[in-house]
Design a protein around this motif. Structure first.
Motif, PDB file in Angstrom:
ATOM      1  N   SER A 151       0.833  -1.207   0.000  1.00 38.80           N
ATOM      2  CA  SER A 151       0.000   0.000   0.000  1.00 38.80           C
ATOM      3  C   SER A 151       0.873   1.265   0.000  1.00 38.80           C
ATOM      4  O   SER A 151       0.509   2.275  -0.602  1.00 38.80           O
ATOM      5  CB  SER A 151      -0.951   0.010   1.194  1.00 38.80           C
ATOM      6  N   GLN A 152       2.050   1.194   0.661  1.00 41.79           N
ATOM      7  CA  GLN A 152       2.928   2.358   0.749  1.00 41.79           C
ATOM      8  C   GLN A 152       3.366   2.838  -0.638  1.00 41.79           C
ATOM      9  O   GLN A 152       3.255   4.016  -0.977  1.00 41.79           O
ATOM     10  CB  GLN A 152       4.162   2.000   1.613  1.00 41.79           C
ATOM     11  N   GLU A 153       3.845   1.864  -1.463  1.00 39.28           N
ATOM     12  CA  GLU A 153       4.304   2.237  -2.824  1.00 39.28           C
ATOM     13  C   GLU A 153       3.151   2.830  -3.637  1.00 39.28           C
ATOM     14  O   GLU A 153       3.323   3.807  -4.361  1.00 39.28           O
ATOM     15  CB  GLU A 153       4.842   1.013  -3.590  1.00 39.28           C
ATOM     16  N   ARG A 154       1.953   2.197  -3.480  1.00 40.66           N
ATOM     17  CA  ARG A 154       0.806   2.689  -4.264  1.00 40.66           C
ATOM     18  C   ARG A 154       0.449   4.113  -3.835  1.00 40.66           C
ATOM     19  O   ARG A 154       0.175   4.978  -4.652  1.00 40.66           O
ATOM     20  CB  ARG A 154      -0.398   1.750  -4.094  1.00 40.66           C
ATOM     21  N   GLN A 155       0.471   4.337  -2.495  1.00 41.51           N
ATOM     22  CA  GLN A 155       0.139   5.691  -1.996  1.00 41.51           C
ATOM     23  C   GLN A 155       1.127   6.719  -2.549  1.00 41.51           C
ATOM     24  O   GLN A 155       0.727   7.801  -2.986  1.00 41.51           O
ATOM     25  CB  GLN A 155       0.179   5.705  -0.466  1.00 41.51           C
ATOM     26  N   ASP A 156       2.408   6.348  -2.547  1.00 40.95           N
ATOM     27  CA  ASP A 156       3.432   7.295  -3.030  1.00 40.95           C
ATOM     28  C   ASP A 156       3.204   7.642  -4.505  1.00 40.95           C
ATOM     29  O   ASP A 156       3.256   8.798  -4.905  1.00 40.95           O
ATOM     30  CB  ASP A 156       4.839   6.705  -2.846  1.00 40.95           C
ATOM     31  N   LYS A 157       2.968   6.578  -5.295  1.00 44.32           N
ATOM     32  CA  LYS A 157       2.797   6.812  -6.742  1.00 44.32           C
ATOM     33  C   LYS A 157       1.597   7.741  -6.999  1.00 44.32           C
ATOM     34  O   LYS A 157       1.663   8.659  -7.820  1.00 44.32           O
ATOM     35  CB  LYS A 157       2.596   5.479  -7.467  1.00 44.32           C
ATOM     36  N   LEU A 158       0.505   7.489  -6.247  1.00 45.45           N
ATOM     37  CA  LEU A 158      -0.696   8.299  -6.471  1.00 45.45           C
ATOM     38  C   LEU A 158      -0.502   9.731  -5.960  1.00 45.45           C
ATOM     39  O   LEU A 158      -1.035  10.682  -6.535  1.00 45.45           O
ATOM     40  CB  LEU A 158      -1.916   7.636  -5.810  1.00 45.45           C
ATOM     41  N   ARG A 159       0.332   9.880  -4.861  1.00 41.24           N
ATOM     42  CA  ARG A 159       0.601  11.237  -4.358  1.00 41.24           C
ATOM     43  C   ARG A 159       1.368  12.028  -5.425  1.00 41.24           C
ATOM     44  O   ARG A 159       1.034  13.176  -5.716  1.00 41.24           O
ATOM     45  CB  ARG A 159       1.422  11.185  -3.071  1.00 41.24           C
ATOM     46  N   ASP A 160       2.343  11.344  -6.063  1.00 43.92           N
ATOM     47  CA  ASP A 160       3.133  12.019  -7.102  1.00 43.92           C
ATOM     48  C   ASP A 160       2.262  12.453  -8.286  1.00 43.92           C
ATOM     49  O   ASP A 160       2.589  13.404  -8.991  1.00 43.92           O
ATOM     50  CB  ASP A 160       4.250  11.090  -7.629  1.00 43.92           C
ATOM     51  N   MET A 161       1.161  11.716  -8.462  1.00 48.18           N
ATOM     52  CA  MET A 161       0.265  12.055  -9.591  1.00 48.18           C
ATOM     53  C   MET A 161      -0.663  13.221  -9.247  1.00 48.18           C
ATOM     54  O   MET A 161      -1.439  13.674 -10.085  1.00 48.18           O
ATOM     55  CB  MET A 161      -0.634  10.850  -9.934  1.00 48.18           C
ATOM     56  N   GLY A 162      -0.638  13.672  -7.992  1.00 47.65           N
ATOM     57  CA  GLY A 162      -1.489  14.802  -7.597  1.00 47.65           C
ATOM     58  C   GLY A 162      -2.843  14.378  -7.047  1.00 47.65           C
ATOM     59  O   GLY A 162      -3.759  15.197  -6.915  1.00 47.65           O
ATOM     60  N   ILE A 163      -2.960  13.071  -6.713  1.00 47.57           N
ATOM     61  CA  ILE A 163      -4.252  12.583  -6.207  1.00 47.57           C
ATOM     62  C   ILE A 163      -4.572  13.181  -4.833  1.00 47.57           C
ATOM     63  O   ILE A 163      -5.724  13.524  -4.554  1.00 47.57           O
ATOM     64  CB  ILE A 163      -4.242  11.024  -6.125  1.00 47.57           C
ATOM     65  N   VAL A 164      -3.545  13.343  -3.976  1.00 51.07           N
ATOM     66  CA  VAL A 164      -3.782  13.844  -2.616  1.00 51.07           C
ATOM     67  C   VAL A 164      -4.333  15.276  -2.660  1.00 51.07           C
ATOM     68  O   VAL A 164      -5.239  15.630  -1.897  1.00 51.07           O
ATOM     69  CB  VAL A 164      -2.484  13.764  -1.771  1.00 51.07           C
ATOM     70  N   ASP A 165      -3.808  16.072  -3.601  1.00 54.80           N
ATOM     71  CA  ASP A 165      -4.307  17.451  -3.727  1.00 54.80           C
ATOM     72  C   ASP A 165      -5.807  17.454  -4.054  1.00 54.80           C
ATOM     73  O   ASP A 165      -6.588  18.227  -3.488  1.00 54.80           O
ATOM     74  CB  ASP A 165      -3.557  18.205  -4.843  1.00 54.80           C
ATOM     75  N   ILE A 166      -6.190  16.536  -4.973  1.00 56.07           N
ATOM     76  CA  ILE A 166      -7.617  16.470  -5.343  1.00 56.07           C
ATOM     77  C   ILE A 166      -8.442  16.037  -4.127  1.00 56.07           C
ATOM     78  O   ILE A 166      -9.536  16.560  -3.884  1.00 56.07           O
ATOM     79  CB  ILE A 166      -7.839  15.487  -6.523  1.00 56.07           C
ATOM     80  N   LEU A 167      -7.912  15.077  -3.342  1.00 54.91           N
ATOM     81  CA  LEU A 167      -8.628  14.602  -2.157  1.00 54.91           C
ATOM     82  C   LEU A 167      -8.859  15.753  -1.175  1.00 54.91           C
ATOM     83  O   LEU A 167      -9.940  15.877  -0.590  1.00 54.91           O
ATOM     84  CB  LEU A 167      -7.873  13.462  -1.473  1.00 54.91           C
ATOM     85  N   HIS A 168      -7.835  16.618  -0.990  1.00 52.00           N
ATOM     86  CA  HIS A 168      -7.989  17.774  -0.080  1.00 52.00           C
ATOM     87  C   HIS A 168      -9.116  18.684  -0.571  1.00 52.00           C
ATOM     88  O   HIS A 168      -9.946  19.133   0.218  1.00 52.00           O
ATOM     89  CB  HIS A 168      -6.671  18.571   0.009  1.00 52.00           C
ATOM     90  N   LYS A 169      -9.095  18.917  -1.887  1.00 55.35           N
ATOM     91  CA  LYS A 169     -10.129  19.779  -2.456  1.00 55.35           C
ATOM     92  C   LYS A 169     -11.529  19.170  -2.230  1.00 55.35           C
ATOM     93  O   LYS A 169     -12.476  19.847  -1.860  1.00 55.35           O
ATOM     94  CB  LYS A 169      -9.863  19.957  -3.964  1.00 55.35           C
ATOM     95  N   LEU A 170     -11.625  17.824  -2.462  1.00 58.75           N
ATOM     96  CA  LEU A 170     -12.927  17.155  -2.349  1.00 58.75           C
ATOM     97  C   LEU A 170     -13.407  17.086  -0.898  1.00 58.75           C
ATOM     98  O   LEU A 170     -14.607  17.001  -0.639  1.00 58.75           O
ATOM     99  CB  LEU A 170     -12.858  15.740  -2.940  1.00 58.75           C
ATOM    100  N   SER A 171     -12.461  17.118   0.058  1.00 58.17           N
ATOM    101  CA  SER A 171     -12.871  17.042   1.464  1.00 58.17           C
ATOM    102  C   SER A 171     -13.585  18.338   1.889  1.00 58.17           C
ATOM    103  O   SER A 171     -14.200  18.397   2.942  1.00 58.17           O
ATOM    104  CB  SER A 171     -11.675  16.773   2.372  1.00 58.17           C
ATOM    105  N   GLN A 172     -13.502  19.365   1.023  1.00 59.09           N
ATOM    106  CA  GLN A 172     -14.221  20.624   1.288  1.00 59.09           C
ATOM    107  C   GLN A 172     -15.560  20.668   0.527  1.00 59.09           C
ATOM    108  O   GLN A 172     -16.261  21.666   0.567  1.00 59.09           O
ATOM    109  CB  GLN A 172     -13.389  21.840   0.816  1.00 59.09           C
ATOM    110  N   SER A 173     -15.881  19.573  -0.180  1.00 60.76           N
ATOM    111  CA  SER A 173     -17.049  19.567  -1.079  1.00 60.76           C
ATOM    112  C   SER A 173     -18.356  19.762  -0.314  1.00 60.76           C
ATOM    113  O   SER A 173     -18.485  19.369   0.842  1.00 60.76           O
ATOM    114  CB  SER A 173     -17.101  18.244  -1.838  1.00 60.76           C
ATOM    115  N   SER A 174     -19.335  20.358  -1.027  1.00 60.90           N
ATOM    116  CA  SER A 174     -20.651  20.556  -0.397  1.00 60.90           C
ATOM    117  C   SER A 174     -21.460  19.252  -0.429  1.00 60.90           C
ATOM    118  O   SER A 174     -22.462  19.113   0.266  1.00 60.90           O
ATOM    119  CB  SER A 174     -21.414  21.661  -1.134  1.00 60.90           C
ATOM    120  N   ASP A 175     -21.010  18.305  -1.267  1.00 60.08           N
ATOM    121  CA  ASP A 175     -21.703  17.014  -1.342  1.00 60.08           C
ATOM    122  C   ASP A 175     -21.221  16.126  -0.185  1.00 60.08           C
ATOM    123  O   ASP A 175     -20.048  15.761  -0.116  1.00 60.08           O
ATOM    124  CB  ASP A 175     -21.381  16.356  -2.703  1.00 60.08           C
TER     125      ASP A 175
END
Length: 660
Positions: free
Chosen positions: A620-644
């Protein structure tokens, strides 16, 4: 033949006499000789009377009386067997008679119309012969005002020659509705009856005609009100039935509401009355079939019919005696009814199918009617294709009930005859039978196991290759139901049976229904981890190709959402995950859908991500790193503010995996 015809020859010889008076007397004698004598009719046809009669009928020099008598004899010959009618048609009788209608003489016109009527009501006459010359219909409309006989015969010709929407449109455009409406109040019963029949065929499955009829009035009374008067109990049965058919067509076309009193309080009870066992066989058949059509799509009407006059029990008689004891006054009637008993069974199955289409309690009542399941099972193997189709329809209607699938269907092993029906039936039956099979293959149905053992996978895979759209949909739908929570062997058998090529064929089908069911099948195949890993180890490359294909194609939101859910299932596998993690193209697509404008697609993409980054799992660690490098974490932060709230929760849960 020679001996028989010799005695008839003198009739034909006299038609060639040079004295017109003798010719006329010859035709009159011939008329008297053929009335009610089929042998004599056949003889005269063999001896060539028809071409000569037609010649005399068309000769300008013939007297009107002679021409009229010729038309009468020809009409009498047409009353004989179907072969007689064929002989008359071969001699081009129709154009000759239609030409005769141009005469100024009313008696001659009536004789031509009567003969035309007799020919057109024969099943061997092609209806299109009425429409070959476009001026004929308008001329017939003009003749309606001449006499009550022209009215009766012309309406009868129209009602027999109006088959399907093209004919309805021609008659409608020539003003049929306006021209015949006033005939409903004619002093002649025959005229009223033929007019009513004409309206019933004009309105059948035709919204344009039906919507027009609602607003037509005769002597200040609207047509629906006139029809209601005609279905009262004191009217002759054929009039009641035909009026009920008119109102039924108007109701099904949306011209009259299903809760209108004229339907609920008049038409429906009248049709139920027609089903009682003291009615004649034809009336019971027509009554049940019309009622089945009236209530087919409306649950309130179904409920109402089911509690009117014990209809459900009354229909059980359709399987017992073709005619009531009181009606058997003559042996001919009994013989006729025994020959036509299958029509009663067909009508009963049709009506049961409509009654049970929606309501669970009604289905229960139907199944509890004496020997009902046995009757359906027997119906599935009858020689008459119409009975088989109606029995399958009835079974399909009842198979919508979870309760019945678990009990009655199981007790009677209904799947056996159903599988047999599916072996080599015409498409019409296949469509309904395969829909029924879809229901029998649902998870909670005990029939699922034995159906599988009887070679259903092969059968259903072959249906998915059909030219017929409904069969493709049903084939794939049944496989989808079969794969739901199934064991791995069944899933492998399905994939093997379908072949990769066929899977791609279905995923690129032009019909969205086929596509959605195929995706549903894939989603059911790819459930539970060991299955996901096993299937992806054998078919991974092709499935990933298919997913890419769809996410790149021009498809609606539902299709894309279903496809992302399949990806989420793959991401839930242990080894299958790697097929996503090593495919940058797919990862970019998931990322794209996380920021999509449609919340459902965003949610489905988040499921994929959550399954990929889940902490407890190896790598899971390697997968998390690869997805973080792709900018997935930034999108998750944005979505955690969603009105939905859904998106917001899902994003927060995913971010926790990074913090853990």
């Amino acid at each position: 033949l020679q001996e028989v015809t010799a005695s008839s020859r003198h009739y034909v010889d006299r038609l060639f006499d040079l004295d017109p008076q003798k010719v006329l007397q010859g035709v009159i004698d011939m008329k008297n000789a053929v009335i009610g004598n089929n042998k004599q009719k056949a003889n005269l046809i063999v001896l060539g009377a028809v071409p000569r009669l037609l010649y005399l009928l068309q000769q300008e020099t013939s007297s009107t009386e002679l021409r009229t008598e010729c038309a009468v004899v020809l009409g009498s010959l047409a009353m004989g067997t179907e072969n007689n009618v064929k002989s008359l048609l071969d001699c081009h009788i129709i154009p000759a008679l239609l030409q005769g209608l141009r005469s100024p003489d009313l008696k001659f016109i009536e004789a031509c119309l009567r003969c035309l009527r007799t020919i057109f009501i024969s099943p061997v006459t092609p209806e299109d012969l009425l429409y070959t010359d476009p001026t004929v219909i308008s001329h017939l409309m003009a003749l309606l005002s001449r006499s009550r006989y022209t009215q009766e015969y012309i309406c009868q010709i129209f009602s027999h020659c109006c088959k399907g929407p093209d004919h309805q449109t021609i008659l409608f455009n020539h003003g049929a509705v306006q021209n015949i409406a006033h005939l409903l109040v004619s002093t002649s019963y025959k005229v009223r009856m033929q007019t009513l029949k004409c309206f019933s065929v004009l309105a059948f499955e035709n919204p344009q005609v039906s919507m027009t009829l609602v607003n037509v009035s005769v002597d200040g009374e609207l047509l629906p009100q006139i029809f209601v008067k005609m279905l009262q109990r004191d009217k002759p049965i054929e009039m009641q039935l035909t009026s009920a058919k008119c109102l039924t067509s108007m109701c099904r076309a949306g011209a009259i509401r299903t809760d209108d009193p004229c339907i609920v309080l008049k038409t429906l009870p009248c049709l139920v009355r027609m089903c009682s066992k003291d009615r004649l066989l034809e009336e019971r058949v027509e009554g049940a079939e019309t009622l089945a059509y009236l209530i087919e799509t409306d649950v309130e009407l179904q409920r109402m019919a089911s509690i009117t006059d014990h209809l459900i029990v009354m229909l059980a008689d359709y399987f017992k005696y073709p005619s009531s004891v009181s009606a058997i006054t003559d042996i001919k009637r009994l013989d006729h009814d025994l020959k036509h008993a299958h029509e009663l069974r067909q009508a009963a199955f049709k009506l049961y199918a409509s009654l049970g289409a929606n309501d669970e309690d009604i289905r229960k009542k139907i199944i509890e009617t004496e020997n009902m399941m046995d009757r359906i099972v027997n119906g599935l193997s009858e020689s008459s294709i119409k009975v088989r189709l109606a029995a399958v329809r009835c079974l399909h209607s009842l198979s919508r009930s979870v309760q019945q699938l678990r009990t009655s269907f199981q007790d009677h092993a209904v799947w056996k005859p159903l599988m047999k029906v599916l072996q080599n039936a015409p498409n019409e039956i296949l469509v309904v039978a395969s829909s029924t099979l879809c229901n029998l293959l649902l998870e909670f149905s005990p029939s699922k196991e034995p159906i599988l053992e009887s070679g259903a996978i092969e059968l259903l895979c072959s249906l998915t290759q059909s030219e017929n759209l409904a069969l493709r949909v049903n084939g794939i739908w049944a496989l989808m139901n079969m794969a739901f929570q199934a064991e791995q062997k069944i899933k492998s058998d399905i994939l093997r049976g379908l072949s990769t090529e066929q899977l791609f064929q279905l995923l690129s089908d032009s019909d969205v229904n086929v596509l959605m069911k195929t995706l549903g099948l894939l989603r059911n195949l790819l459930s539970t981890r060991p299955h996901i890993d096993y299937i992806m180890s054998t078919h991974g490359k092709q499935i990933m190709q298919a997913v890419t294909l769809i996410l790149e194609g021009e498809h609606n939101m539902e299709v894309k959402e279903q496809t992302l859910c399949i990806l989420a299932n793959i991401a839930d596998g242990t080894t299958a995950k790697e097929l996503i993690m090593t495919n940058d193209d797919i990862l970019q697509k998931i990322k794209y859908y996380m920021s999509h404008s449609n919340a459902k697609l965003q949610l489905a993409a988040m499921f994929c991500i959550s399954n990929l980054i889940w902490n407890e799992e190896e790598g899971s660690q390697e997968r998390q790193d690869k997805l973080r490098d792709m900018g997935i974490v930034d999108i998750l932060h944005k979505l955690s503010q969603s009105s939905d709230p859904n998106l917001c929760d899902k994003a927060k849960t995913a971010l926790q995996q990074y913090l853990a």
